[in-house]
Structures are given as C-alpha cells and as structure tokens.
Design an enzyme around this catalytic site. Structure first.
Site, PDB file in Angstrom:
ATOM      1  N   HIS A   1       0.837  -1.195   0.038  1.00 16.12           N
ATOM      2  CA  HIS A   1       0.180   0.090   0.036  1.00 16.12           C
ATOM      3  C   HIS A   1       0.809   1.320   0.171  1.00 16.12           C
ATOM      4  CE1 HIS A   1       0.234  -0.188   4.456  1.00 16.12           C
ATOM      5  NE2 HIS A   1       0.410   1.020   4.426  1.00 16.12           N
TER       6      HIS A   1
ATOM      7  N   ASP B   1       0.279  -7.652   1.502  1.00 21.81           N
ATOM      8  CA  ASP B   1       0.455  -6.300   1.493  1.00 21.81           C
ATOM      9  C   ASP B   1       2.124  -6.072   1.763  1.00 21.81           C
ATOM     10  OD1 ASP B   1       0.330  -3.443   1.647  1.00 21.81           O
ATOM     11  OD2 ASP B   1      -0.095  -3.407   3.858  1.00 21.81           O
TER      12      ASP B   1
ATOM     13  N   ASN C   1       5.182   5.131   9.182  1.00 22.62           N
ATOM     14  CA  ASN C   1       6.001   3.537   9.645  1.00 22.62           C
ATOM     15  C   ASN C   1       5.568   2.327   8.822  1.00 22.62           C
ATOM     16  OD1 ASN C   1       5.720   4.967  12.867  1.00 22.62           O
ATOM     17  ND2 ASN C   1       7.878   3.698  12.209  1.00 22.62           N
ATOM     18  N   SER C   2       4.764   2.640   7.843  1.00 24.56           N
ATOM     19  CA  SER C   2       4.517   1.688   7.086  1.00 24.56           C
ATOM     20  C   SER C   2       5.541   1.056   6.220  1.00 24.56           C
ATOM     21  CB  SER C   2       3.277   1.925   6.020  1.00 24.56           C
ATOM     22  OG  SER C   2       2.135   1.527   6.619  1.00 24.56           O
TER      23      SER C   2
ATOM     24  N   ILE D   1      -6.065 -26.258  -2.995  1.00 27.52           N
ATOM     25  CA  ILE D   1      -6.513 -27.756  -2.818  1.00 27.52           C
ATOM     26  C   ILE D   1      -7.803 -27.991  -3.465  1.00 27.52           C
ATOM     27  CG2 ILE D   1      -7.268 -29.502  -1.001  1.00 27.52           C
ATOM     28  CD1 ILE D   1      -5.368 -28.331   0.732  1.00 27.52           C
TER      29      ILE D   1
ATOM     30  N   VAL E   1     -11.074 -27.201  -1.563  1.00 28.27           N
ATOM     31  CA  VAL E   1     -12.297 -27.365  -0.803  1.00 28.27           C
ATOM     32  C   VAL E   1     -12.668 -26.305  -0.025  1.00 28.27           C
ATOM     33  CG1 VAL E   1     -11.182 -30.018  -0.585  1.00 28.27           C
ATOM     34  CG2 VAL E   1     -10.349 -27.843   0.995  1.00 28.27           C
TER      35      VAL E   1
ATOM     36  N   ILE F   1     -13.815 -25.158   3.407  1.00 23.89           N
ATOM     37  CA  ILE F   1     -13.548 -25.361   4.660  1.00 23.89           C
ATOM     38  C   ILE F   1     -14.361 -24.753   5.853  1.00 23.89           C
ATOM     39  CG2 ILE F   1     -11.302 -26.565   4.267  1.00 23.89           C
ATOM     40  CD1 ILE F   1     -10.109 -24.333   4.967  1.00 23.89           C
TER      41      ILE F   1
END
Length: 517
Positions: free
Chosen positions: A152, A182, A254-255, A310, A312, A314
C-alpha cells in the site's frame, strides 16, 4: 522510629540496583556476537555493547541496523489513480468487526477510529486535487539493493525514490507486489555494498522486546521500542492474516518499516495501527518475517506470487461439531465441500474429513490451513493428516495454482483493461469458485481499499458480488464489463448486488467512482 522509616527505602534502592545489574548483564549477553555464517554479513553483524554494568540501552543495536532502514517516497499522477495512501486507514464503517468490538469495549472512539495502513500521507495541490506525493518506510535486505516495503506504500506509484540514512536519494524499481499480504519488493538501480538486515528465521515470543525503526509523519530515522503483545492476529484485512501485535509506538509513515529483535534481525514489517484519532495508542500490527520471506522470494524470482490450492470449502471445528464427528479435540479444518476436478477431489478428500496436519505441522483451524496452503507454491506435494469417521489417515495432495485474475506483477499498470476512464471501486476480486468457503456463485472480495468508493458503502473482505447491473458475474472481468456497459449507456450509476453475512443488498456506485446509498 527514624531508623524504621529509612530502612525500607535503603533496602528498596539496593534491590533496584541489583535487579538493574542483572537485567543489564542479561541483555548484554543477548545482543553480543555474530549472527550469520559466511563472508557476506548484514548491517547488524558483530553487535557488541560497551554499556556499563547496571544500565540498559538499545543504542548499540540501533546504531548497527539503522543504516539499512530507508525512506520510500512515491509520486503518482493525480485523479483516481491515487486511491490508497492519502486517508486515515480503515476508518468509518470498514473497521473489521473484531477490531470494532475491541475498540467499543475499551471506549476507543466507539469503534469509529481509523485502523489500517500507515502508508504515505499525500499532499494536496491547488484546488484540493488528489494527493500526488507520499512517503513511507522500507528496509534493505541485500547488499545489491533489494528493498522491502508495504504494497500500500507503492500501490499505483509512477515513480519510487529511496532515501538512505546518509541522505542519498536513489531511484527504485518495483519488482513485484502482493496485495494479499501487503508486501512489495523494490530494487535500487546500480546498487552495491549497501548495508542490509536479515529477516529472522524464527518467530518472536509474546513478551519479547522489539525495536521499530521508520519515518512516522515523514520524520526520518525514528526509533521506538516495546514488546510483542500477541501473535497470530486476524484483523480482517485478508485470508492470510497472521499479524504480530506490538506496543512499540508507531504511526502513519511507519508502513513498510522493520521491527527488530534484540539480535538485530527483522521479525516483522509494520503495516497497520488501531487508533481512534490516527495516532498511536499502543496497538500496532506487523507482518511476520516468515511471511515476508516467502513472498519476497517469489517476487524476486518471477515478479509475482503464485499460491497453492487444494479445492475444498472448509470451516472451523467447533465443540459441537467435534462431538458430532466423534473426535476429541475441536481443532483442524472441516471439509464442507470438495470441488470437482480439483487437487482435493483427485486426492480423494471427502466432505466430513477433518484436516489436522499439513506436512506434520498441526492445523489449528480453517484459517490456519488457508494461510499454510497459500504460502506454498503450485505443484508442491503435501501430506495431509486427516480424520475420517474419527479414524486417522494420510492423504497426499499435489497443489494446483489458486484460481484468480488478480496476480500482481510489476509490469501491470494501475488501471485494468477496461480503460483509464473507468471508475475504480477499490476492490481486489477473485472468482468465488476459487476461494475456499466463498461458494460457487459470483465474485468474492479478497481486499478492500479503505479510501475507495466501495469501502464507503461498507464492502468487506469476504463479500460476494452477484450482479452488476442486470448481469450475473462469475469473474473480475465480468465486473469490469458490467461497469463498462453501464458507462457506454451513459448511466450515472450502476446497481451492484452484494451478498454478505448480513444478507443480500443492492449498492449504487456512481460511474465517476463515488458511492451513493
């Protein structure tokens, strides 16, 4: 009487001095030594401490690792291309439910405060147009100039510049991005012999000291410290949430910056905060180093991330389900449906199976399985430990590639094939059939731009788009085509039918990219 009054304070002072000395010696022992074998060593190698006994400081570690932390500046064209980094994070109605409940419980703005990316804060030009310049953080992971930051931070960037601690500016290229975790990988052009830091091989423990380095509010080279508050946090930002929660003060800007352990290794990359005001309140989230390492390796090899699949649907195993299945522990992932012609079907998985291990690693719940499978490459053969009718068996599955049209590559532009004049909803989409638990109809929302028009109308990760206009949709392309068709008919808005946990509703999105209720 006088002697009695003084004795406790003297004893207390002596006890404090003794404890300080023991703590100082313990920390000195932890931060000394060499940490990487071989001839190539990162910036933090040979950390030693010259601190007097009885004192404690992070200064020796900070001095070694700070040169590898950089400021990341992005430039973008105006208009709708800047969609991510100018707002206050995931605010308003787009706060994930668990975070909103947390904030309400402790009176933090009644859950309405911002929670989300701490990315670059844009600058508005004359007339209040959209931001065109922003700044975040990053860190160098190799001497030849590979830099890690948040997706971002650089999303939609036309230019990326990296500034090192010596004040030198370098042009950087976006090698690849992964919106689902991210993570973004940059490369400084013609770099050599740069200071770098190592991504940790092991996860920190709750209670471990950590040091965050970055550029909050554009202030370069800021260092804060705290502890690991929790691990395995799911903040509702995507299917692969596995955040480290820390209480080191970090803020917007700070990202993409690193969080270090006391041995100078990067244990996580700062990516989000919870706050009623936009400032730090001691709740911040970092992407674990093992996730960053897995993603970065793929981005470095091919510029994109391909995930295992996979096939499926779940769900978690509750106490009631465990009792009904005749199993002891409410753990693992219950297979609700096996989709035809998928790796799971070919391997013989059946509805009612409970997957309890993957390659001998325990599966805590359905989300844990999704994360572990998603971190593996297509073509990988895995061993699943399964309980079927309460009896154990092992199933070998060769993973296929997760069906999605949202593979992020460095050579892709910020706009999709529908054209630059199309509205941007601020959504990452994938066919529902290709996402575990999303069903077989529609297009599932796998990511939400907190500043986009869709977020303003309450779209959340996991919502399913059923129709755009009067057309049913099954792929992200169908959604784009529906928007294009409405625009070609000169409509001012288009109706989107959405299914969520609250039911099915219609949302009107204006074709200038804004939402209306």
């Amino acid at each position: 009487m006088t002697r009695t009054d003084k004795t406790p304070s003297v004893t207390k002072r002596r006890r404090q001095a003794l404890l300080a000395g023991v703590f100082g010696l313990a920390v000195a022992g932890m931060v000394a030594g060499e940490f990487l074998p071989g001839t190539a060593t990162p910036a933090f190698a040979q950390i030693t401490t010259s601190q007097p006994a009885g004192t404690f400081s992070f200064a020796d570690i900070v001095e070694k690792v700070s040169p590898a932390v950089v400021s990341v500046k992005v430039k973008k064209d105006g208009g709708d291309q800047v969609a991510m980094n100018d707002g206050e994070g995931l605010g308003g109605g787009n706060i994930p439910p668990q975070i909103e409940q947390f904030m309400k419980r402790f009176g933090l703005g009644e859950g309405r405060g911002p929670m989300g990316p701490m990315g670059p804060r844009g600058h508005r030009g004359p007339g209040g147009e959209r931001p065109v310049v922003g700044q975040g953080s990053g860190f160098i992971i190799s001497a030849d100039g590979y830099v890690v930051t948040n997706n971002h931070v650089v999303d939609g960037a036309d230019e990326v510049d990296v500034t090192t601690t010596d004040g030198k500016e370098h042009v950087a290229k976006v090698i690849g991005t992964d919106p689902r975790t991210d993570v973004a990988l940059l490369k400084i052009a013609d770099a050599k012999d740069l200071p770098w830091v190592k991504l940790a091989d092991s996860a920190p423990r709750v209670g471990d000291w950590v040091i965050a380095v970055g550029n909050p509010f554009g202030l370069g080279g800021t260092v804060t410290a705290g502890i690991v508050s929790a691990r395995g946090r799911d903040i509702g930002s995507g299917p692969y949430d596995d955040f480290i929660q820390i209480d080191a003060p970090i803020n917007r800007g700070n990202s993409g910056g690193p969080t270090f352990s006391l041995n100078g290794e990067v244990i996580g990359m700062n990516t989000a905060i919870v706050s009623p005001s936009g400032g730090n309140v001691g709740i911040a989230f970092a992407i674990p180093s093992e996730t960053v390492k897995t993603v970065v390796n793929q981005l470095r090899e091919s510029g994109a991330v391909a995930r295992g699949y996979i096939g499926v649907q779940i769900q978690p195993v509750t106490e009631e389900l465990a009792s009904g299945l005749g199993i002891k522990d409410a753990e693992g992932a219950l297979v609700a449906q096996v989709q035809p012609n998928t790796p799971g079907a070919k391997a013989g998985l059946k509805a009612g199976d409970v997957i309890i291990k993957l390659n001998n690693e325990p599966i805590k719940d359905a989300r844990d399985l999704t994360r572990k499978v998603g971190m593996l490459k297509p073509g990988t053969e895995v061993q699943l430990a399964v309980l079927r009718d309460a009896k154990p068996l092992t199933v070998a599955v060769k993973l296929d590639q997760l069906p999605t049209e949202q593979v992020a590559r460095a050579d892709q532009g910020g706009e999709d094939a529908a054209g630059k004049d199309m509205p941007r909803l601020g959504l990452q989409l994938a066919p529902a059939k290709g996402v575990d638990g999303a069903g077989n109809e529609g297009v599932v929302v796998t990511g939400v731009d907190p500043n986009g028009p869709a977020a303003a109308r309450g779209f959340r990760t996991g919502d399913v788009i059923l129709k755009v206009g009067d057309k049913t949709v099954a792929t992200p392309k169908d959604v784009r085509d529906g928007l294009a068709a409405a625009k070609a008919e000169n409509r001012k808005a288009v109706l989107i039918q959405v299914k969520s946990e609250q039911g099915v509703r219609f949302v009107a999105i204006t074709l200038d990219g804004k939402a209306k209720g």
